[in-house]
Design an enzyme around this catalytic site. Structure first.
Site, mmCIF file in Angstrom:
data_model
loop_
_atom_site.group_PDB
_atom_site.id
_atom_site.type_symbol
_atom_site.label_atom_id
_atom_site.label_comp_id
_atom_site.label_asym_id
_atom_site.label_seq_id
_atom_site.Cartn_x
_atom_site.Cartn_y
_atom_site.Cartn_z
ATOM 1 N N HIS A 275 0.839 -1.205 0.000
ATOM 2 C CA HIS A 275 0.000 0.000 0.000
ATOM 3 C C HIS A 275 0.876 1.258 0.000
ATOM 4 O O HIS A 275 0.530 2.277 0.613
ATOM 5 C CB HIS A 275 -0.916 -0.017 1.227
ATOM 6 C CG HIS A 275 -2.289 0.569 0.993
ATOM 7 N ND1 HIS A 275 -3.408 -0.206 0.823
ATOM 8 C CD2 HIS A 275 -2.720 1.846 0.909
ATOM 9 C CE1 HIS A 275 -4.471 0.574 0.667
ATOM 10 N NE2 HIS A 275 -4.069 1.829 0.696
ATOM 11 N N ARG A 278 1.891 2.644 3.480
ATOM 12 C CA ARG A 278 0.891 3.417 4.240
ATOM 13 C C ARG A 278 0.148 2.580 5.264
ATOM 14 O O ARG A 278 -0.696 3.095 5.988
ATOM 15 C CB ARG A 278 -0.122 4.034 3.263
ATOM 16 C CG ARG A 278 0.511 5.014 2.326
ATOM 17 C CD ARG A 278 -0.403 5.355 1.180
ATOM 18 N NE ARG A 278 -1.506 6.231 1.516
ATOM 19 C CZ ARG A 278 -1.389 7.554 1.659
ATOM 20 N NH1 ARG A 278 -0.224 8.125 1.490
ATOM 21 N NH2 ARG A 278 -2.437 8.284 1.941
HETATM 22 C C1 FNR Z 1 -3.321 4.927 -1.883
HETATM 23 N N1 FNR Z 1 -3.535 3.564 -2.134
HETATM 24 C C2 FNR Z 1 -4.825 3.086 -2.214
HETATM 25 N N2 FNR Z 1 -5.038 1.767 -2.497
HETATM 26 C C3 FNR Z 1 -6.298 1.295 -2.641
HETATM 27 O O1 FNR Z 1 -6.467 0.115 -2.916
HETATM 28 N N3 FNR Z 1 -7.378 2.136 -2.487
HETATM 29 C C4 FNR Z 1 -7.230 3.454 -2.183
HETATM 30 O O2 FNR Z 1 -8.204 4.188 -2.059
HETATM 31 C C5 FNR Z 1 -5.914 3.948 -1.996
HETATM 32 N N4 FNR Z 1 -5.713 5.246 -1.639
HETATM 33 C C6 FNR Z 1 -4.436 5.758 -1.610
HETATM 34 C C7 FNR Z 1 -4.241 7.113 -1.334
HETATM 35 C C8 FNR Z 1 -2.963 7.652 -1.386
HETATM 36 C C9 FNR Z 1 -2.777 9.110 -1.122
HETATM 37 C C10 FNR Z 1 -1.852 6.827 -1.710
HETATM 38 C C11 FNR Z 1 -0.450 7.382 -1.830
HETATM 39 C C12 FNR Z 1 -2.044 5.475 -1.943
HETATM 40 C C13 FNR Z 1 -2.397 2.684 -2.440
HETATM 41 C C14 FNR Z 1 -2.095 2.701 -3.946
HETATM 42 O O3 FNR Z 1 -3.082 2.029 -4.674
HETATM 43 C C15 FNR Z 1 -0.755 1.991 -4.235
HETATM 44 O O4 FNR Z 1 -0.754 0.713 -3.675
HETATM 45 C C16 FNR Z 1 0.438 2.778 -3.706
HETATM 46 O O5 FNR Z 1 0.276 4.152 -3.948
HETATM 47 C C17 FNR Z 1 1.714 2.298 -4.372
HETATM 48 O O6 FNR Z 1 2.828 2.931 -3.856
HETATM 49 P P1 FNR Z 1 3.545 4.200 -4.542
HETATM 50 O O7 FNR Z 1 3.653 3.925 -6.002
HETATM 51 O O8 FNR Z 1 2.647 5.354 -4.256
HETATM 52 O O9 FNR Z 1 4.832 4.264 -3.815
#
Ligand code: FNR
Length: 381
Positions: A275, A278
């Site tokens: 994620h 996060r």
């Molecule tokens: C996310 N990600 C995410 N994943 C998901 O399944 N549903 C979501 O609503 C969100 N929301 C979200 C918000 C923000 C601000 C971030 C940065 C990320 C995770 C996203 O799909 C993905 O897994 C990560 O962003 C991948 O990592 P990098 O490329 O941002 O380092």
């Protein structure tokens, strides 16, 4: 000036965005060790230079779930993308479609499914969280199907939200009202209207549509915070299957045994992901988790990977480590915040160019040619 996909859009977004919005996208969980390792471990994977192979003809095309992609990249679901540009999900989806790759709409988008899907000329992917309100899940699946979404990305790594300290400090979350004041005072009033922050209720994405009444951001975040479901298990995926007959991808796999279970369950794909650092700080970076997972299930299931990918070289590295394709998260949101749809299109052009250079200099003429042997010591150096 935007020259490199990897760093320039982040720097530009940092200059342009109000701090709480920059930190919401840029930050991770706890002390952000996993967030940093995602980027650093990937950057350290050593590509193997090969020469004199007549690399004048390259193809980046690939196929995923019977869909043709111009390159093995899709945009990841990112909640509240619509806060980074007006009707931001529509702008990002249009950029992805223009570049011939899929866009994934988050459950917690600003623009609802019914607005984004008809705005683009290729099928959209839809991401679903497991929420206590199963009525919402069912409703979202029906709406995604009705809007012609092809692939369902089912995110399983958020049975409880990770602690994001930067958001609490910035006023994005918690009792601090800095975010609301800023939105009211500084941002374009129409934008504040879009996200329901100007004191008047307004429609906000998929959840308002389901709740049947206009909701603002605070209602939205409150509803969401009470709805994450720690009871999630494989049984819930069986239940989802009853409502979804298209390709189903499980997002948030970081362990080879869980990947084998996804194959046994009959999923069409997995996203190897933490994620973007996060959720649980301290878990492995995807660059380190991916090889073992690929050893366990490559060929049995489509493997997508994300977390830490910032440029075209990183895409090639992830594919060499075992991914069939990757998702871009923060990278596209920095570009969207900087220059809207045009920014995301330009980012994708830069990533494609960087991939071409990396493929030319590692001797890979097609995506299928990018393997562990494209890496020094098979990536284990
Ligand atoms: C996310 N990600 C995410 N994943 C998901 O399944 N549903 C979501 O609503 C969100 N929301 C979200 C918000 C923000 C601000 C971030 C940065 C990320 C995770 C996203 O799909 C993905 O897994 C990560 O962003 C991948 O990592 P990098 O490329 O941002 O380092």
């Amino acid at each position: 000036m935007i020259i490199s996909a990897g760093t320039d859009y982040r720097a530009a977004a940092k200059r342009m965005l109000p701090p709480f919005l920059f930190h919401y996208i840029d930050g991770g969980a706890y002390a952000e060790h996993t967030l940093r390792r995602n980027v650093e471990d990937l950057a350290q994977i050593a590509l193997k230079q090969r020469v004199l192979n007549d690399m004048s003809e390259l193809s980046l095309q690939t196929k995923l779930f019977n869909e043709s992609l111009a390159m093995p990249v899709a945009l990841a679901p990112v909640g509240l993308t619509g806060m980074y540009a007006r009707r931001g999900e529509v702008q990002a989806a249009r950029a992805a479609a223009a570049k011939g790759i899929p866009f994934t709409l988050s459950t917690v988008s600003v623009c609802p499914i019914e607005e984004v899907a008809p705005a683009i000329n290729r099928p959209m992917w839809f991401q679903l969280y497991v929420l206590k309100d199963r009525g919402f899940m069912r409703n979202a699946l029906e709406r995604a199907k009705a809007a012609g979404c092809t692939t369902l990305v089912f995110t399983v790594d958020m049975p409880t939200p990770g602690a994001r300290y930067r958001d609490a400090h910035s006023g994005m979350s918690g009792p601090n009202a800095a975010m609301r004041r800023y939105m009211q005072a500084v941002l374009h009033p129409q934008w504040a209207w879009d996200v329901g922050l100007n004191g008047r209720p307004h429609d906000l994405g998929n959840i308002s549509t389901y709740l049947g009444k206009p909701t603002g951001l605070e209602d939205y975040i409150g509803w969401l915070a009470n709805n994450f479901d720690p009871s999630i298990s494989w049984k819930d995926l069986e239940w989802i299957r009853e409502f979804w007959d298209g390709p189903m991808v499980i997002k948030g796999i970081l362990d080879a045994d869980d990947a084998r279970d996804a194959v046994r369950f009959g999923a069409d794909g997995i996203v190897v992901s933490n994620h973007g650092g996060r959720q649980l700080d301290g878990v492995l970076s995807t660059a380190r988790a991916l090889p073992q997972i690929a050893d366990a299930v490559k060929g049995d299931i489509t493997i997508l990977a994300d977390s830490g990918i910032r440029n075209g070289l990183d895409v090639v590295r992830m594919i060499a480590l075992g991914a069939d394709s990757v998702l871009l998260g923060r990278a596209f949101v920095y570009a969207l915040a900087t220059a809207g749809q045009a920014g995301v299109e330009n980012l994708l052009t830069l990533i494609e160019k960087e991939m071409r250079v990396a493929m030319t200099l590692t001797g890979a003429k097609t995506i299928a040619d990018i393997t562990r042997s494209s890496l020094v010591n098979n990536g284990l150096a």
